[in-house]
Design an enzyme around this catalytic site. Structure first.
Site, PDB file in Angstrom:
ATOM      1  N   LYS A  76      42.601  32.206   7.716  1.00  0.00           N
ATOM      2  CA  LYS A  76      42.891  33.418   6.939  1.00  0.00           C
ATOM      3  C   LYS A  76      42.152  34.674   7.428  1.00  0.00           C
ATOM      4  O   LYS A  76      42.647  35.777   7.278  1.00  0.00           O
ATOM      5  CB  LYS A  76      42.593  33.176   5.456  1.00  0.00           C
ATOM      6  CG  LYS A  76      43.531  32.141   4.831  1.00  0.00           C
ATOM      7  CD  LYS A  76      43.265  31.980   3.356  1.00  0.00           C
ATOM      8  CE  LYS A  76      44.079  30.835   2.787  1.00  0.00           C
ATOM      9  NZ  LYS A  76      43.973  30.758   1.331  1.00  0.00           N
ATOM     10  N   ASP A 132      46.715  35.690  -2.188  1.00  0.00           N
ATOM     11  CA  ASP A 132      45.753  34.860  -2.939  1.00  0.00           C
ATOM     12  C   ASP A 132      45.055  35.674  -4.027  1.00  0.00           C
ATOM     13  O   ASP A 132      44.770  35.171  -5.109  1.00  0.00           O
ATOM     14  CB  ASP A 132      44.645  34.331  -2.013  1.00  0.00           C
ATOM     15  CG  ASP A 132      45.128  33.241  -1.078  1.00  0.00           C
ATOM     16  OD1 ASP A 132      46.053  32.497  -1.454  1.00  0.00           O
ATOM     17  OD2 ASP A 132      44.568  33.130   0.027  1.00  0.00           O
TER      18      ASP A 132
END
Ligand code: ATR
Length: 305
Positions: A76, A132
């Site tokens: 990420k 997220d």
């Protein structure tokens, strides 16, 4: 109703998850159910890609006219430097978990490639997003009925997930954030980032005195049955928390959540976060509202059987 996916055609389009490992991921089940329910002739695959392969994998997906990608552990942060543009919010959170491949429309605006035939794709760019961050807030609101503004939070963990959660909680207007992590230096980095961007939030490392509204577990402790609790209950007993959220969703109830229930706290696991990050990614790719009930059912069936 979840329509059965049609057979794969020469015109079928593809999205994918890149991670290492990925074989236990529930995202393919959730996303394929969502795509089928929307009547899209799209498929969602998962690829086990090492960090050394990440850049080539993203370039390969773009060359093959994939619609988009999701990124999971450990990609990420590294993926930030593998895309052409990063959304402003993802820059702030310091990580991306979604890539949309985009083309220019007739007005010269960049739009997702999901609405175009794969033959129509010449000039392309990759655009990174973070879904997220909003998913954490949405799940806390739905699953714990928690409005975060003005709350006091104890966060356990200061890895990639902790950084995104800490920054997003601060953006939501919490009053205080206390961060406990095995490696204090990493907790101090989050403290520094929050002080820089959200100076009104009281932020520190270590356990607080008094009560908190929420304990958020962002460590990986709890994935294995014999893991110790991620907090020291002799220093901070769980009955000093109103609610406990564990980002872990498998097992459905970690030792932390069991202990929190016994202490009288409201609890929730990370399944809602997984659902909402996936739903927002699908919306970014297809421009339509994601079919949340269908995706939630597919996720629950995949994870809990
Ligand atoms: P993620 O992207 O999921 O956040 P990560 O960046 O590897 O993954 O972070 C994992 C988190 O779990 C970190 O807070 C880590 O603590 P350290 O920063 O000290 O490494 C925490 N963690 C993992 N294993 C742990 C253990 N055995 N004891 C305590 N904390 C642990």
């Amino acid at each position: 109703m979840n329509r059965p996916a049609a057979e794969i055609q020469s015109t079928s389009r593809v999205c994918a998850l890149l991670g290492h490992p990925v074989k236990h991921s529930a995202s393919p089940a959730m996303q394929n159910a969502g795509m089928a329910a929307l009547g899209l002739d799209w498929r969602y695959l998962a690829f086990d890609i090492t960090p050394a392969q990440l850049r080539d994998a993203i370039a390969g997906a773009r060359a093959l006219h994939f619609i988009g990608l999701n990124l999971t552990v450990p990609h990420k942060v590294a993926a930030l430097s593998c895309v052409d543009v990063v959304s402003d919010s993802a820059k702030l959170w310091g990580a991306i978990n979604t890539i949309r491949f985009e083309r220019k429309n007739d007005r010269g605006e960049w739009v997702g490639t999901g609405s175009s035939a794969a033959t129509d794709l010449r000039e392309l760019r990759s655009h990174g997003f973070n879904t997220d961050a909003d998913a954490i807030i949405r799940s806390l609101r739905e699953d714990l009925a928690l409005e975060l503004k003005g709350t006091r939070v104890l966060m356990l963990g200061a890895g990639g997930a902790g950084m995104v959660a800490g920054m997003r909680l601060a953006a939501e207007g919490i009053t205080a954030l206390h961060i406990v992590n095995r490696t204090e230096l990493k907790a101090l980095q989050i403290v520094g980032a929050i002080r820089q961007h959200y100076p009104r939030v009281e932020v520190s490392t270590g356990y607080p005195a008094g009560r908190v509204d929420l304990i958020l577990n962002a460590t990986s402790l709890g994935l294995n049955h014999d893991d110790p609790l991620p907090l020291d209950t002799s220093v901070f007993p769980l009955n000093r928390a109103g609610a406990v959220y564990d980002m872990i969703y498998r097992p459905a109830e970690t030792q932390l959540l069991c202990a929190a229930t016994q202490a009288g706290c409201r609890i929730a696991n990370g399944l809602g976060m997984l659902l909402h990050q996936g739903a927002q990614a699908l919306e970014l790719w297809c421009g339509q509202a994601a079919p949340l009930p269908v995706m939630r059912r597919a996720l629950e069936e995949n994870v809990y059987g």
